[in-house]
Design a protein around this motif. Structure first.
Motif, PDB file in Angstrom:
ATOM      1  N   VAL A 190       0.845  -1.209   0.000  1.00 10.66           N
ATOM      2  CA  VAL A 190       0.000   0.000   0.000  1.00 10.66           C
ATOM      3  C   VAL A 190       0.874   1.250   0.000  1.00 10.66           C
ATOM      4  O   VAL A 190       0.640   2.203  -0.739  1.00 10.66           O
ATOM      5  CB  VAL A 190      -0.941  -0.007   1.231  1.00 10.66           C
ATOM      6  CG1 VAL A 190      -1.622   1.356   1.379  1.00 10.66           C
ATOM      7  CG2 VAL A 190      -1.994  -1.104   1.090  1.00 10.66           C
ATOM      8  N   GLY A 191       1.927   1.238   0.837  1.00 10.70           N
ATOM      9  CA  GLY A 191       2.809   2.405   0.917  1.00 10.70           C
ATOM     10  C   GLY A 191       3.524   2.684  -0.393  1.00 10.70           C
ATOM     11  O   GLY A 191       3.590   3.835  -0.835  1.00 10.70           O
ATOM     12  N   LEU A 192       4.058   1.640  -1.016  1.00 11.77           N
ATOM     13  CA  LEU A 192       4.764   1.826  -2.292  1.00 11.77           C
ATOM     14  C   LEU A 192       3.819   2.345  -3.363  1.00 11.77           C
ATOM     15  O   LEU A 192       4.187   3.202  -4.182  1.00 11.77           O
ATOM     16  CB  LEU A 192       5.402   0.504  -2.728  1.00 11.77           C
ATOM     17  CG  LEU A 192       6.568   0.010  -1.865  1.00 11.77           C
ATOM     18  CD1 LEU A 192       7.035  -1.359  -2.343  1.00 11.77           C
ATOM     19  CD2 LEU A 192       7.734   1.009  -1.902  1.00 11.77           C
ATOM     20  N   LEU A 193       2.587   1.831  -3.366  1.00 14.64           N
ATOM     21  CA  LEU A 193       1.595   2.294  -4.341  1.00 14.64           C
ATOM     22  C   LEU A 193       1.323   3.785  -4.169  1.00 14.64           C
ATOM     23  O   LEU A 193       1.305   4.553  -5.140  1.00 14.64           O
ATOM     24  CB  LEU A 193       0.301   1.496  -4.173  1.00 14.64           C
ATOM     25  CG  LEU A 193      -0.892   1.967  -5.009  1.00 14.64           C
ATOM     26  CD1 LEU A 193      -0.631   1.730  -6.490  1.00 14.64           C
ATOM     27  CD2 LEU A 193      -2.169   1.250  -4.583  1.00 14.64           C
ATOM     28  N   LEU A 194       1.137   4.209  -2.923  1.00 12.07           N
ATOM     29  CA  LEU A 194       0.861   5.623  -2.663  1.00 12.07           C
ATOM     30  C   LEU A 194       2.046   6.499  -3.063  1.00 12.07           C
ATOM     31  O   LEU A 194       1.865   7.604  -3.599  1.00 12.07           O
ATOM     32  CB  LEU A 194       0.539   5.829  -1.178  1.00 12.07           C
ATOM     33  CG  LEU A 194      -0.743   5.171  -0.663  1.00 12.07           C
ATOM     34  CD1 LEU A 194      -0.907   5.421   0.827  1.00 12.07           C
ATOM     35  CD2 LEU A 194      -1.956   5.687  -1.417  1.00 12.07           C
ATOM     36  N   MET A 195       3.241   6.015  -2.821  1.00  8.67           N
ATOM     37  CA  MET A 195       4.424   6.797  -3.182  1.00  8.67           C
ATOM     38  C   MET A 195       4.551   6.937  -4.702  1.00  8.67           C
ATOM     39  O   MET A 195       4.920   8.002  -5.207  1.00  8.67           O
ATOM     40  CB  MET A 195       5.676   6.142  -2.589  1.00  8.67           C
ATOM     41  CG  MET A 195       5.716   6.208  -1.069  1.00  8.67           C
ATOM     42  SD  MET A 195       6.995   5.175  -0.323  1.00  8.67           S
ATOM     43  CE  MET A 195       8.444   6.188  -0.610  1.00  8.67           C
ATOM     44  N   ILE A 196       4.225   5.878  -5.429  1.00 12.25           N
ATOM     45  CA  ILE A 196       4.274   5.948  -6.896  1.00 12.25           C
ATOM     46  C   ILE A 196       3.258   6.951  -7.417  1.00 12.25           C
ATOM     47  O   ILE A 196       3.569   7.795  -8.277  1.00 12.25           O
ATOM     48  CB  ILE A 196       4.018   4.548  -7.498  1.00 12.25           C
ATOM     49  CG1 ILE A 196       5.211   3.628  -7.207  1.00 12.25           C
ATOM     50  CG2 ILE A 196       3.776   4.648  -9.003  1.00 12.25           C
ATOM     51  CD1 ILE A 196       4.949   2.173  -7.562  1.00 12.25           C
ATOM     52  N   VAL A 197       2.022   6.881  -6.900  1.00  8.22           N
ATOM     53  CA  VAL A 197       0.993   7.836  -7.329  1.00  8.22           C
ATOM     54  C   VAL A 197       1.401   9.257  -6.976  1.00  8.22           C
ATOM     55  O   VAL A 197       1.221  10.192  -7.768  1.00  8.22           O
ATOM     56  CB  VAL A 197      -0.368   7.479  -6.694  1.00  8.22           C
ATOM     57  CG1 VAL A 197      -1.391   8.581  -6.958  1.00  8.22           C
ATOM     58  CG2 VAL A 197      -0.874   6.149  -7.235  1.00  8.22           C
ATOM     59  N   ALA A 198       1.975   9.450  -5.782  1.00  6.46           N
ATOM     60  CA  ALA A 198       2.407  10.782  -5.363  1.00  6.46           C
ATOM     61  C   ALA A 198       3.476  11.333  -6.297  1.00  6.46           C
ATOM     62  O   ALA A 198       3.451  12.511  -6.659  1.00  6.46           O
ATOM     63  CB  ALA A 198       2.938  10.739  -3.931  1.00  6.46           C
ATOM     64  N   ILE A 199       4.404  10.491  -6.713  1.00 11.16           N
ATOM     65  CA  ILE A 199       5.459  10.938  -7.631  1.00 11.16           C
ATOM     66  C   ILE A 199       4.866  11.357  -8.971  1.00 11.16           C
ATOM     67  O   ILE A 199       5.259  12.373  -9.564  1.00 11.16           O
ATOM     68  CB  ILE A 199       6.509   9.825  -7.814  1.00 11.16           C
ATOM     69  CG1 ILE A 199       7.321   9.649  -6.528  1.00 11.16           C
ATOM     70  CG2 ILE A 199       7.443  10.139  -8.983  1.00 11.16           C
ATOM     71  CD1 ILE A 199       8.224   8.437  -6.530  1.00 11.16           C
ATOM     72  N   ILE A 200       3.897  10.591  -9.460  1.00 14.37           N
ATOM     73  CA  ILE A 200       3.234  10.935 -10.725  1.00 14.37           C
ATOM     74  C   ILE A 200       2.528  12.282 -10.606  1.00 14.37           C
ATOM     75  O   ILE A 200       2.622  13.145 -11.492  1.00 14.37           O
ATOM     76  CB  ILE A 200       2.242   9.829 -11.133  1.00 14.37           C
ATOM     77  CG1 ILE A 200       2.998   8.541 -11.464  1.00 14.37           C
ATOM     78  CG2 ILE A 200       1.389  10.274 -12.320  1.00 14.37           C
ATOM     79  CD1 ILE A 200       2.099   7.334 -11.684  1.00 14.37           C
ATOM     80  N   VAL A 201       1.800  12.477  -9.492  1.00 14.60           N
ATOM     81  CA  VAL A 201       1.088  13.741  -9.282  1.00 14.60           C
ATOM     82  C   VAL A 201       2.073  14.896  -9.151  1.00 14.60           C
ATOM     83  O   VAL A 201       1.870  15.976  -9.717  1.00 14.60           O
ATOM     84  CB  VAL A 201       0.181  13.642  -8.037  1.00 14.60           C
ATOM     85  CG1 VAL A 201      -0.399  15.012  -7.680  1.00 14.60           C
ATOM     86  CG2 VAL A 201      -0.943  12.642  -8.275  1.00 14.60           C
ATOM     87  N   ILE A 202       3.159  14.690  -8.406  1.00 20.04           N
ATOM     88  CA  ILE A 202       4.176  15.737  -8.236  1.00 20.04           C
ATOM     89  C   ILE A 202       4.744  16.156  -9.584  1.00 20.04           C
ATOM     90  O   ILE A 202       4.951  17.348  -9.854  1.00 20.04           O
ATOM     91  CB  ILE A 202       5.299  15.256  -7.293  1.00 20.04           C
ATOM     92  CG1 ILE A 202       4.797  15.215  -5.838  1.00 20.04           C
ATOM     93  CG2 ILE A 202       6.522  16.165  -7.388  1.00 20.04           C
ATOM     94  CD1 ILE A 202       5.745  14.554  -4.880  1.00 20.04           C
ATOM     95  N   ARG A 203       4.993  15.189 -10.457  1.00 20.86           N
ATOM     96  CA  ARG A 203       5.533  15.505 -11.782  1.00 20.86           C
ATOM     97  C   ARG A 203       4.574  16.392 -12.571  1.00 20.86           C
ATOM     98  O   ARG A 203       4.990  17.372 -13.199  1.00 20.86           O
ATOM     99  CB  ARG A 203       5.786  14.204 -12.564  1.00 20.86           C
ATOM    100  CG  ARG A 203       6.401  14.423 -13.942  1.00 20.86           C
ATOM    101  CD  ARG A 203       6.465  13.139 -14.725  1.00 20.86           C
ATOM    102  NE  ARG A 203       5.128  12.626 -15.005  1.00 20.86           N
ATOM    103  CZ  ARG A 203       4.898  11.490 -15.666  1.00 20.86           C
ATOM    104  NH1 ARG A 203       5.912  10.745 -16.059  1.00 20.86           N
ATOM    105  NH2 ARG A 203       3.660  11.101 -15.898  1.00 20.86           N
ATOM    106  N   GLU A 204       3.279  16.075 -12.506  1.00 20.55           N
ATOM    107  CA  GLU A 204       2.297  16.861 -13.253  1.00 20.55           C
ATOM    108  C   GLU A 204       2.137  18.263 -12.649  1.00 20.55           C
ATOM    109  O   GLU A 204       2.052  19.253 -13.384  1.00 20.55           O
ATOM    110  CB  GLU A 204       0.947  16.146 -13.268  1.00 20.55           C
ATOM    111  CG  GLU A 204       0.955  14.805 -13.990  1.00 20.55           C
ATOM    112  CD  GLU A 204       1.311  14.939 -15.452  1.00 20.55           C
ATOM    113  OE1 GLU A 204       0.910  15.929 -16.082  1.00 20.55           O
ATOM    114  OE2 GLU A 204       2.012  14.053 -15.986  1.00 20.55           O
ATOM    115  N   VAL A 205       2.087  18.345 -11.323  1.00 23.63           N
ATOM    116  CA  VAL A 205       1.918  19.647 -10.681  1.00 23.63           C
ATOM    117  C   VAL A 205       3.157  20.515 -10.878  1.00 23.63           C
ATOM    118  O   VAL A 205       3.064  21.733 -11.030  1.00 23.63           O
ATOM    119  CB  VAL A 205       1.596  19.480  -9.177  1.00 23.63           C
ATOM    120  CG1 VAL A 205       1.498  20.842  -8.493  1.00 23.63           C
ATOM    121  CG2 VAL A 205       0.298  18.717  -8.998  1.00 23.63           C
TER     122      VAL A 205
END
Length: 317
Positions: free
Chosen positions: A200-215
């Motif tokens: 769960v933690g790794l999944l959230l970190m991957i999604v966060a990185i994707i969002v950070i890149r877009e923002v």
């Protein structure tokens, strides 16, 4: 512009209501079961609630009027809060869940009352799906038939993008937590629960990185969406007094857009007539696209090629 803000606000409230109920249920379940994956999910849902509050703060601040120190207003403040949400999702949601899973790997603890955890996870899936559905309804209103992936890559609505990303990560995380709890019950091995927390933690970190890149791209400064940029350019070129659009710069400013136009004009009888034509073009753009809040227009003319200039100069004695 107002409708876009309303859609984002509605999606955020859907997510806030769903995550509030989910967080409470998960904390109760984690207390009764001792499940590390469930505790990780509870903390994730609590972080999501905080995230939605941040997004609402951003939308509220973005409505502040322009002043001398911020002549173009505060619309881009939503990008700052979206970045804060992504960072919180990475560290509080993701990193904490991984740490919790590693702790349970080192000191495995059996799950008590596993059916409580499974029941809460089932309820959470329903509530999270309700939140995601609310976000997707608002996205479909503005995506103009694009796939979700294409909309996600091209959108300039950071707050709606963050809500959708969180909901997708949450549903996937719930699926992982469910599998972890079921496998722990089936095998009697608590290591499955610890691995579920890490997953769960790794999944959230991957999604966060994707969002950070877009923002990050939005914070740096992005143009209007490609189709809108092309439509504005075509609109200007279609005006009878425009000979050629030499350059068009568009920049997304929160829910607002700034454009700068450099165009070759057809000859006008006077400078007043030229100003009237420019005002007419600007008014037409802002009437068709109200989100174009600033329009800077520079009449210019194409410079002749260097060979022509040299030829003319050589004709002089």
């Amino acid at each position: 512009m107002a409708s876009h803000t309303e859609g984002s606000t509605k999606a955020i409230f859907y997510a806030l209501g769903a995550n509030g109920g989910i967080a409470l249920a998960k904390f109760v379940a984690a207390l009764f079961t001792g499940s590390g994956a469930m505790l990780a999910e509870a903390i994730h849902s609590l972080a999501d609630c905080t995230n939605q509050v941040f997004l609402l703060i951003g939308l509220k601040e973005a409505q502040r009027p322009a002043n001398d120190s911020h002549p173009m207003g505060y619309a881009r403040v939503v990008y700052f809060w979206a970045m804060m949400v992504a960072i919180l999702l990475f560290f509080v949601g993701g990193a904490f869940s991984v740490m919790e899973g590693i702790k349970h790997l080192r000191n495995p603890e059996p799950i008590t009352n596993p059916w409580v955890a499974i029941g809460v996870l089932g309820i959470s899936v329903v509530l999270e799906a309700f939140s995601l559905r609310g976000a997707m309804v608002e996205i479909r209103k503005i995506s103009h038939g694009k796939s979700f992936y294409k909309w996600f890559r091209e959108t300039r609505q950071s707050e709606l993008m963050v809500v959708a990303g969180e909901d997708i990560a949450a549903l996937a995380g719930l699926a992982l937590a469910f599998v972890a709890v079921v496998m722990t019950v089936y095998t009697g091995n608590p290591l499955w629960d610890a691995c579920g927390s890490i997953g769960v933690g790794l999944l959230l970190m991957i999604v966060a990185i994707i969002v950070i890149r877009e923002v990050k791209a939005m914070v740096t400064g992005e143009s209007a969406t490609p189709e809108l940029h092309a439509a504005i350019k075509a609109h200007i070129e279609a005006h009878p007094e425009i000979a050629h659009v030499m350059n068009l710069i568009s920049m997304q400013w929160g829910h607002q857009i700034m454009i700068a136009v450099q165009a070759e004009m057809r000859p006008q009888p006077s400078d007043i007539a030229l100003v009237d034509v420019i005002n007419e073009i600007e008014a037409g753009i802002q009437s068709r696209w109200p989100q174009v809040y600033w329009c800077f227009f520079e009449p210019d003319r194409r410079k002749p090629p260097a060979s022509v200039i040299e030829s003319e100069l050589s004709s002089y004695p």
